[in-house]
Design a protein around this motif. Structure first.
Motif, PDB file in Angstrom:
ATOM      1  N   PRO A 511       1.110  -1.294   0.119  1.00  0.00           N
ATOM      2  CA  PRO A 511       0.178   0.103   0.067  1.00  0.00           C
ATOM      3  C   PRO A 511       0.980   1.304   0.089  1.00  0.00           C
ATOM      4  N   ILE A 512       0.323   2.467  -0.459  1.00  0.00           N
ATOM      5  CA  ILE A 512       0.754   3.667  -0.694  1.00  0.00           C
ATOM      6  C   ILE A 512       1.278   4.263   0.877  1.00  0.00           C
ATOM      7  N   ASP A 513       2.711   4.366   0.989  1.00  0.00           N
ATOM      8  CA  ASP A 513       3.080   4.793   2.323  1.00  0.00           C
ATOM      9  C   ASP A 513       2.771   6.340   2.582  1.00  0.00           C
ATOM     10  N   ARG A 514       1.557   6.717   3.203  1.00  0.00           N
ATOM     11  CA  ARG A 514       1.247   8.251   3.178  1.00  0.00           C
ATOM     12  C   ARG A 514       1.801   8.975   4.435  1.00  0.00           C
ATOM     13  N   GLN A 515       2.662   8.406   5.237  1.00  0.00           N
ATOM     14  CA  GLN A 515       3.429   8.867   6.328  1.00  0.00           C
ATOM     15  C   GLN A 515       4.765   9.309   5.760  1.00  0.00           C
ATOM     16  N   GLU A 516       5.296   8.843   4.507  1.00  0.00           N
ATOM     17  CA  GLU A 516       6.629   9.244   3.987  1.00  0.00           C
ATOM     18  C   GLU A 516       6.706  10.625   3.714  1.00  0.00           C
ATOM     19  N   TRP A 517       7.725  11.191   3.813  1.00  0.00           N
ATOM     20  CA  TRP A 517       8.526  12.580   3.545  1.00  0.00           C
ATOM     21  C   TRP A 517       9.061  12.364   2.220  1.00  0.00           C
ATOM     22  N   GLY A 518       9.135  13.647   1.439  1.00  0.00           N
ATOM     23  CA  GLY A 518      10.273  13.733   0.194  1.00  0.00           C
ATOM     24  C   GLY A 518      11.274  14.728   0.669  1.00  0.00           C
ATOM     25  N   MET A 519      11.262  15.229   1.930  1.00  0.00           N
ATOM     26  CA  MET A 519      12.102  16.133   2.022  1.00  0.00           C
ATOM     27  C   MET A 519      12.494  15.845   3.607  1.00  0.00           C
ATOM     28  N   THR A 520      13.751  16.074   4.080  1.00  0.00           N
ATOM     29  CA  THR A 520      14.095  15.875   5.522  1.00  0.00           C
ATOM     30  C   THR A 520      13.658  17.144   6.180  1.00  0.00           C
ATOM     31  N   PRO A 521      13.690  17.341   7.416  1.00  0.00           N
ATOM     32  CA  PRO A 521      13.031  18.170   8.361  1.00  0.00           C
ATOM     33  C   PRO A 521      14.022  19.752   8.298  1.00  0.00           C
ATOM     34  N   GLN A 522      15.302  19.326   8.205  1.00  0.00           N
ATOM     35  CA  GLN A 522      16.321  20.046   7.996  1.00  0.00           C
ATOM     36  C   GLN A 522      16.405  21.033   6.470  1.00  0.00           C
ATOM     37  N   THR A 523      15.678  20.643   5.593  1.00  0.00           N
ATOM     38  CA  THR A 523      15.765  21.244   4.426  1.00  0.00           C
ATOM     39  C   THR A 523      14.819  22.647   4.438  1.00  0.00           C
ATOM     40  N   VAL A 524      15.368  23.526   3.826  1.00  0.00           N
ATOM     41  CA  VAL A 524      14.839  24.933   3.731  1.00  0.00           C
ATOM     42  C   VAL A 524      13.901  24.847   2.231  1.00  0.00           C
ATOM     43  N   ASN A 525      12.735  24.595   2.326  1.00  0.00           N
ATOM     44  CA  ASN A 525      12.258  24.471   1.118  1.00  0.00           C
ATOM     45  C   ASN A 525      10.644  23.811   1.672  1.00  0.00           C
ATOM     46  N   ALA A 526       9.696  23.513   0.628  1.00  0.00           N
ATOM     47  CA  ALA A 526       8.481  23.143   0.802  1.00  0.00           C
ATOM     48  C   ALA A 526       8.019  22.365  -0.636  1.00  0.00           C
TER      49      ALA A 526
END
Length: 729
Positions: A511-526
């Motif tokens: 199943p699709i992992d909807r908790q996964e992130w595409g950026m790390t918390p320390q990344t200055v972006n969105a």
């Protein structure tokens, strides 16, 4: 740059991805990685930003105000509430003529670009701040005496120390890549390419195409293997063909770079080999899709069976390739550029085996050069740093070591970053702002005079399903199976690449992992992902000048509020609007409404295509369309949210600026940025974002609210006739 740096082992790699800015890679919203950015290019965030703060302030120019601001004394409390660094304003420039210069002019005149940077601005300033925080965390682990084997501190510390141990790296020479070079040398025939390509991709090395696993854009509930063009050592196909002298010089320097690496590796006729390698890449470039075409989500969605792929590329076994990559469970393969694969097959067939082996040998050397002895490292920097980006000196080794650790153990160190540097109060305030922006967007859709009720209902349904992630993941990634060994820099990075690849292909059938992130918390972006239908705001961007808890609401709505609006708007830009609320690529527009939408976006394309930050080069309005829609609609929605937040009350005047004026100051200051010419040249050819000055001025000339706030009139440089202004969302 390895495929991992494009894919980042994330589900969002397959979706139309809208970002606030890019980090030196492929353009957005571009569903798949094209792996066209060279391995050694600095992966630092693109600089596009600005803040402001001092004691004496200038009274802004309002509708009935004089052209020259009046200086008045401003208390420290007023400066704090203003949230704008007044020292950066250039009061010799009228806001009605050039708002970007008015807000940022003094900073632009007095700030040098650091010698190790191709660009500089607020994003880089915050990235530097994040980098220093990460350095403290990482070096603490590296210096610790007790680091249990297999623990996060052990892995972080040993990886960092292996990068910093230059004496050992120098002694090892080419030994760290001996097995990879031997593997290429052992290729007996072209029939062995499927397994060799698979191994190189698992190891994070570039090949003529890249395979990754992500969400199926038309069946967003499943993962599927996807294939995209790759194989180029220059940033874009145009670098191989443009006739301007600067591009001629770059090609000559690139040939020298290839020859240098091959010479260092012991190639007998390195000059001839370099010429053959470049000729092969030039053929790949000729058949590569340009970046505008690569943005088209329908054109790049070509679902194939393995049998159909085999017919497209005779002599290449896709079943063997997929098995070797571990992706044999895929329900099919989505090919982004079918005619490129077909042309690649023909090119490989016509290319002598020794030349193919030299090409792949070069890919090993170039991919690993920044981690090898000083001769390789310097050769890589001379071309990818100095020639391509105009850097004066390489980044300090500790910074490159931090980048290496983050590339391999991003969420592991990100978890520590959040514990030390992110306030729960910031997350709560962001949740409130997101809620307000969502309501403003909802009202904005209802108020559109060019859209039918039928399409509005579909748009509202999509908006209601937006998922929002703020700060950091609820579930952190498990790195327990990643092995890190002291003193083995290249092997550690290779194991990290293999680990990430295995993680990626393991998603098939799940199943699709909807908790996964595409950026790390320390990344200055969105970012916004269309297949997940989610907007994501990492912790590191939630600080001044984007988000300032001490500042007045007006400035925050113009800054982080507009960033939120920007990401919301990506769900409704020219590519994001092709997906529904469940993330599926389908047309939910009436024919008439779609025509109205295209009419408005065409005007925006024309506007931005007229901007020229460099002589002989202009902004590509079609390439940057998605981000320009994000900026324009995001700021408009943020302004609406700000006015709603006032609940009918009049905003106070602070430091001489009204509420609406502070709102626009908040927007103008976050885009302060400086670029070296070579970096700007690369941006114009490869980046889906417009240069920073146009992200301010190009947007504001379309907003009537800006005209009212600063009294812009016909004859002012910022003036655009009402019938030429664009409003989309």
């Amino acid at each position: 740059m390895s495929p991992k740096k494009f894919i980042a082992h994330r589900a969002w790699a397959s979706s139309a991805l809208g970002t606030l800015l890019l980090t030196g890679c492929a353009s957005a919203p571009q569903p798949a990685p094209t792996a066209e950015t060279p391995p050694a290019v600095e992966a630092a965030p693109t600089a596009e930003a600005p803040p402001v703060a001092e004691a004496p302030a200038a009274a802004p120019v309002v509708a009935e105000a004089p052209a020259a601001p009046v200086v008045e004394e401003v208390s420290e409390e007023a400066v704090r509430r203003l949230g704008v660094e007044l020292k950066n304003l250039d009061r010799s420039v009228r806001p009605q003529d050039d708002f970007y210069q008015f807000v940022n002019g003094t900073w632009l005149k007095t700030t040098p670009i650091p010698a190790d940077r191709a660009r500089y601005g607020t994003f880089i300033e915050l990235a530097d701040k994040s980098e220093l925080a990460m350095r403290a965390i990482i070096e603490e682990a590296a210096a610790a005496k007790a680091r249990p084997a297999g623990s996060t501190p052990q892995k972080v510390g040993d990886l960092y120390n292996s990068f910093m141990d230059t004496e050992r790296i120098e002694k090892l020479g080419l030994k760290p890549v001996a097995s990879e070079l031997s593997r290429v040398k052992a290729l007996k025939s072209k029939a062995g390419l499927p397994e060799l390509y698979a191994e190189m991709q698992r190891n994070g090395l570039q090949t003529p195409f890249v395979m990754y696993v992500g969400q199926d854009q038309k069946q967003a509930t499943r993962y599927i293997a996807q294939v995209s063009q790759s194989g180029l050592g220059l940033p874009d196909r145009d670098y191989y063909t443009k006739t301007e002298q600067r591009f001629v010089d770059i090609r000559a320097a690139y040939l020298t770079y290839i020859e240098k690496l091959l010479t260092l590796a012991g190639e007998k006729d390195a000059k001839k080999a370099a010429e053959d390698i470049f000729a092969l890449e030039a053929k790949l470039a000729e058949k590569s899709w340009d970046r505008v075409k690569n943005r088209d989500r329908e054109a790049t969605y070509n679902l194939k069976t393995v049998k159909e792929l085999d017919a497209l590329t005779p002599g290449f076994s896709w079943a063997r390739f997929l098995k070797a990559t571990g992706a044999q469970k895929t329900p099919g393969v989505i090919v982004r550029q079918p005619d490129f694969l077909q042309a690649l097959s023909q090119t490989v067939e016509a290319t002598p085996l020794p030349v193919l082996k030299q090409y792949l040998t070069y890919k090993v050397l170039s991919g690993r050069a920044p981690m090898l002895s000083s001769a390789f490292e310097q050769a890589s920097f001379e071309f990818y740093g100095k020639t391509l980006q105009g850097l004066q000196e390489n980044r300090p080794r500790w910074k490159r070591a931090v980048t290496a650790v983050e590339g391999s153990l991003g969420e592991a160190v990100g978890q520590l970053y959040v514990e030390r540097h992110f306030s729960p109060a910031s997350k709560q305030r962001m949740q409130e702002l997101v809620s307000n922006l969502r309501e403003a967007f909802r009202q904005g859709i209802d108020g559109l005079d060019w859209m039918s009720a039928e399409t509005k209902a579909q748009a509202q349904a999509k908006l209601s399903k937006f998922n929002v992630k703020i700060g950091y993941p609820d579930k952190w990634r498990d790195y327990s199976r990643l092995k890190v060994v002291p003193g083995e820099l290249v092997a550690n990075v290779r194991r990290s690449e293999v680990f990430d690849h295995a993680y990626m292909v393991s998603k098939l059938g799940k199943p699709i992992d909807r908790q996964e992130w595409g950026m790390t918390p320390q990344t200055v972006n969105a970012y916004y992902s269309s297949t997940m239908n989610e907007i994501v705001f990492p912790a590191a961007i939630l600080q001044p000048p984007f988000f300032n808890p001490d500042a007045d609401d007006a400035t925050n709505y113009g800054a982080i509020g507009a960033v939120i609006g920007h990401e919301f708007s990506h769900g409704f830009d020219d590519q994001g609007s092709r997906s529904d609320g469940d993330g599926n690529l389908r047309n939910w527009w009436t024919e008439q409404d779609q025509a109205g939408f295209k009419q408005r976006t065409a005007v925006l394309v024309e506007q931005y295509s007229g901007f020229s930050p460099l002589e002989t080069m202009k902004v590509n309005g079609q390439l940057t369309l998605g981000e320009n829609i994000g900026d324009l609609s995001g700021l408009a929605v943020a302004y609406k949210a700000y006015t709603l937040s006032l609940q009918g009350k009049e905003a106070p005047t602070i430091a001489g600026f009204t509420g609406p004026q502070r709102f626009f100051l908040g927007w103008g200051q976050i885009w302060r940025g400086l670029y070296r010419d070579d970096a700007m040249r690369q941006m114009l050819l490869t980046d889906s974002h417009s240069p920073p000055q146009y992200r301010v001025n190009g947007v504001l000339r379309n907003m009537t609210e800006f005209y009212e706030a600063f009294g812009v009139k016909e004859g002012d440089a910022a003036y655009l006739a009402p019938e030429k202004r664009v409003k989309i969302w």
